[in-house]
Design a protein around this motif. Structure first.
Motif, PDB file in Angstrom:
ATOM      1  N   VAL A 143       0.858  -1.186   0.000  1.00  0.00           N
ATOM      2  CA  VAL A 143       0.000   0.000   0.000  1.00  0.00           C
ATOM      3  C   VAL A 143       0.891   1.231   0.000  1.00  0.00           C
ATOM      4  CG1 VAL A 143      -1.997  -1.019   1.147  1.00  0.00           C
ATOM      5  CG2 VAL A 143      -0.203   0.025   2.536  1.00  0.00           C
ATOM      6  N   GLN A 144       0.329   2.323  -0.504  1.00  0.00           N
ATOM      7  CA  GLN A 144       1.028   3.605  -0.488  1.00  0.00           C
ATOM      8  C   GLN A 144       0.183   4.590   0.292  1.00  0.00           C
ATOM      9  OE1 GLN A 144       2.131   5.101  -4.333  1.00  0.00           O
ATOM     10  NE2 GLN A 144       3.294   6.792  -3.469  1.00  0.00           N
ATOM     11  N   SER A 145       0.835   5.431   1.064  1.00  0.00           N
ATOM     12  CA  SER A 145       0.102   6.475   1.763  1.00  0.00           C
ATOM     13  C   SER A 145      -0.599   7.350   0.737  1.00  0.00           C
ATOM     14  CB  SER A 145       1.042   7.325   2.608  1.00  0.00           C
ATOM     15  OG  SER A 145       0.331   8.414   3.173  1.00  0.00           O
ATOM     16  N   ALA A 146      -1.859   7.649   0.988  1.00  0.00           N
ATOM     17  CA  ALA A 146      -2.620   8.539   0.111  1.00  0.00           C
ATOM     18  C   ALA A 146      -2.792   9.915   0.757  1.00  0.00           C
ATOM     19  CB  ALA A 146      -3.982   7.915  -0.213  1.00  0.00           C
ATOM     20  N   GLU A 147      -1.983  10.168   1.760  1.00  0.00           N
ATOM     21  CA  GLU A 147      -2.053  11.449   2.452  1.00  0.00           C
ATOM     22  C   GLU A 147      -1.250  12.505   1.692  1.00  0.00           C
ATOM     23  OE1 GLU A 147      -4.028  12.077   5.250  1.00  0.00           O
ATOM     24  OE2 GLU A 147      -4.721  10.139   4.508  1.00  0.00           O
ATOM     25  N   PRO A 148      -1.760  13.732   1.607  1.00  0.00           N
ATOM     26  CA  PRO A 148      -1.039  14.805   0.914  1.00  0.00           C
ATOM     27  C   PRO A 148       0.370  14.981   1.486  1.00  0.00           C
ATOM     28  CG  PRO A 148      -3.257  15.513   1.476  1.00  0.00           C
ATOM     29  CD  PRO A 148      -3.031  14.189   2.161  1.00  0.00           C
ATOM     30  N   GLY A 149       1.348  15.076   0.595  1.00  0.00           N
ATOM     31  CA  GLY A 149       2.722  15.299   1.009  1.00  0.00           C
ATOM     32  C   GLY A 149       3.477  14.043   1.407  1.00  0.00           C
ATOM     33  N   GLU A 150       2.820  12.882   1.395  1.00  0.00           N
ATOM     34  CA  GLU A 150       3.484  11.625   1.752  1.00  0.00           C
ATOM     35  C   GLU A 150       3.608  10.742   0.508  1.00  0.00           C
ATOM     36  OE1 GLU A 150       1.903  11.386   6.374  1.00  0.00           O
ATOM     37  OE2 GLU A 150       1.367   9.773   4.992  1.00  0.00           O
ATOM     38  N   SER A 151       4.747  10.070   0.373  1.00  0.00           N
ATOM     39  CA  SER A 151       4.946   9.216  -0.802  1.00  0.00           C
ATOM     40  C   SER A 151       5.456   7.820  -0.427  1.00  0.00           C
ATOM     41  CB  SER A 151       5.931   9.881  -1.764  1.00  0.00           C
ATOM     42  OG  SER A 151       7.168  10.113  -1.127  1.00  0.00           O
ATOM     43  N   TRP A 152       5.501   7.501   0.855  1.00  0.00           N
ATOM     44  CA  TRP A 152       6.034   6.214   1.284  1.00  0.00           C
ATOM     45  C   TRP A 152       5.059   5.066   0.993  1.00  0.00           C
ATOM     46  CZ3 TRP A 152       2.993   3.766   4.812  1.00  0.00           C
ATOM     47  CH2 TRP A 152       2.148   4.555   5.588  1.00  0.00           C
ATOM     48  N   LEU A 153       5.636   3.888   0.892  1.00  0.00           N
ATOM     49  CA  LEU A 153       4.875   2.659   0.673  1.00  0.00           C
ATOM     50  C   LEU A 153       5.162   1.706   1.828  1.00  0.00           C
ATOM     51  CD1 LEU A 153       6.156   3.637  -2.315  1.00  0.00           C
ATOM     52  CD2 LEU A 153       4.568   1.889  -3.033  1.00  0.00           C
ATOM     53  N   TRP A 154       4.266   0.762   2.045  1.00  0.00           N
ATOM     54  CA  TRP A 154       4.437  -0.251   3.089  1.00  0.00           C
ATOM     55  C   TRP A 154       4.211  -1.627   2.485  1.00  0.00           C
ATOM     56  CZ3 TRP A 154       6.374  -1.058   7.708  1.00  0.00           C
ATOM     57  CH2 TRP A 154       5.979  -2.190   8.432  1.00  0.00           C
ATOM     58  N   CYS A 155       5.144  -2.533   2.743  1.00  0.00           N
ATOM     59  CA  CYS A 155       5.005  -3.915   2.306  1.00  0.00           C
ATOM     60  C   CYS A 155       4.593  -4.741   3.519  1.00  0.00           C
ATOM     61  CB  CYS A 155       6.324  -4.428   1.732  1.00  0.00           C
ATOM     62  SG  CYS A 155       6.247  -6.159   1.221  1.00  0.00           S
ATOM     63  N   TYR A 156       3.371  -5.271   3.491  1.00  0.00           N
ATOM     64  CA  TYR A 156       2.865  -6.055   4.620  1.00  0.00           C
ATOM     65  C   TYR A 156       3.685  -7.311   4.890  1.00  0.00           C
ATOM     66  CZ  TYR A 156      -1.390  -3.216   4.986  1.00  0.00           C
ATOM     67  OH  TYR A 156      -2.279  -2.182   5.167  1.00  0.00           O
ATOM     68  N   PRO A 157       3.946  -8.178   3.897  1.00  0.00           N
ATOM     69  CA  PRO A 157       4.674  -9.413   4.200  1.00  0.00           C
ATOM     70  C   PRO A 157       6.091  -9.179   4.704  1.00  0.00           C
ATOM     71  CG  PRO A 157       3.707  -9.533   1.996  1.00  0.00           C
ATOM     72  CD  PRO A 157       3.501  -8.142   2.494  1.00  0.00           C
ATOM     73  N   ASP A 158       6.776  -8.192   4.137  1.00  0.00           N
ATOM     74  CA  ASP A 158       8.169  -7.926   4.537  1.00  0.00           C
ATOM     75  C   ASP A 158       8.274  -6.959   5.716  1.00  0.00           C
ATOM     76  OD1 ASP A 158       9.209  -9.623   2.565  1.00  0.00           O
ATOM     77  OD2 ASP A 158       9.214  -8.025   1.076  1.00  0.00           O
ATOM     78  N   GLU A 159       7.147  -6.362   6.092  1.00  0.00           N
ATOM     79  CA  GLU A 159       7.089  -5.396   7.200  1.00  0.00           C
ATOM     80  C   GLU A 159       8.148  -4.305   7.053  1.00  0.00           C
ATOM     81  OE1 GLU A 159       7.206  -7.574  10.865  1.00  0.00           O
ATOM     82  OE2 GLU A 159       5.173  -8.367  10.572  1.00  0.00           O
ATOM     83  N   VAL A 160       8.128  -3.662   5.880  1.00  0.00           N
ATOM     84  CA  VAL A 160       9.121  -2.617   5.619  1.00  0.00           C
ATOM     85  C   VAL A 160       8.462  -1.441   4.905  1.00  0.00           C
ATOM     86  CG1 VAL A 160       9.880  -3.659   3.433  1.00  0.00           C
ATOM     87  CG2 VAL A 160      11.435  -2.175   4.688  1.00  0.00           C
ATOM     88  N   ALA A 161       8.832  -0.232   5.325  1.00  0.00           N
ATOM     89  CA  ALA A 161       8.387   0.990   4.643  1.00  0.00           C
ATOM     90  C   ALA A 161       9.518   1.412   3.707  1.00  0.00           C
ATOM     91  CB  ALA A 161       8.110   2.081   5.659  1.00  0.00           C
ATOM     92  N   PHE A 162       9.129   1.994   2.564  1.00  0.00           N
ATOM     93  CA  PHE A 162      10.138   2.420   1.602  1.00  0.00           C
ATOM     94  C   PHE A 162       9.529   3.467   0.677  1.00  0.00           C
ATOM     95  CE2 PHE A 162       7.775  -1.042  -0.257  1.00  0.00           C
ATOM     96  CZ  PHE A 162       7.675  -0.746  -1.605  1.00  0.00           C
ATOM     97  N   GLU A 163      10.388   4.096  -0.099  1.00  0.00           N
ATOM     98  CA  GLU A 163       9.949   5.038  -1.140  1.00  0.00           C
ATOM     99  C   GLU A 163      10.501   4.572  -2.462  1.00  0.00           C
ATOM    100  OE1 GLU A 163       9.800   9.171  -0.540  1.00  0.00           O
ATOM    101  OE2 GLU A 163       9.620   9.013   1.628  1.00  0.00           O
ATOM    102  N   LEU A 164       9.761   4.805  -3.521  1.00  0.00           N
ATOM    103  CA  LEU A 164      10.253   4.495  -4.854  1.00  0.00           C
ATOM    104  C   LEU A 164      11.149   5.634  -5.294  1.00  0.00           C
ATOM    105  CD1 LEU A 164       7.005   3.160  -6.533  1.00  0.00           C
ATOM    106  CD2 LEU A 164       8.946   1.839  -5.691  1.00  0.00           C
TER     107      LEU A 164
END
Length: 88
Positions: free
Chosen positions: A66-87
């Motif tokens: 999933v990717q944050s849909a909040e204004p000004g945020e661009s991070w993504l979260w991978c549920y199985p790997d439990e890691v946040a990241f940005e493209l």
């Protein structure tokens, strides 16, 4: 917990399914923050929201990112790997 996301191949250009949490809107519910499924475009609410629809969508469909849909945020979260990241 993985150091990096191993599910990058599931990321697609998607159109959000709703202007708010798709599932909360159906039942007149409330949400705190929105998360966009990057596999199918489902718009769900975050785990700080009462119904946690984004996580429920992951468990139901097994769409991992999933990717944050909040204004000004661009991070993504991978549920199985439990890691946040940005493209980038």
């Amino acid at each position: 917990m993985a150091e990096t996301c191993t599910h990058l191949d599931t990321i697609h250009d998607v159109t959000p399914s709703a202007a708010g949490c798709e599932d909360c809107l159906k039942v007149n519910g409330t949400w705190v923050h929105l998360r966009l499924c990057r596999e199918c475009g489902h718009m769900g609410c975050c785990d700080s929201s009462p119904a946690k629809h984004a996580t429920a969508h992951f468990h139901e469909k097994n769409h991992p990112i999933v990717q944050s849909a909040e204004p000004g945020e661009s991070w993504l979260w991978c549920y199985p790997d439990e890691v946040a990241f940005e493209l980038g």
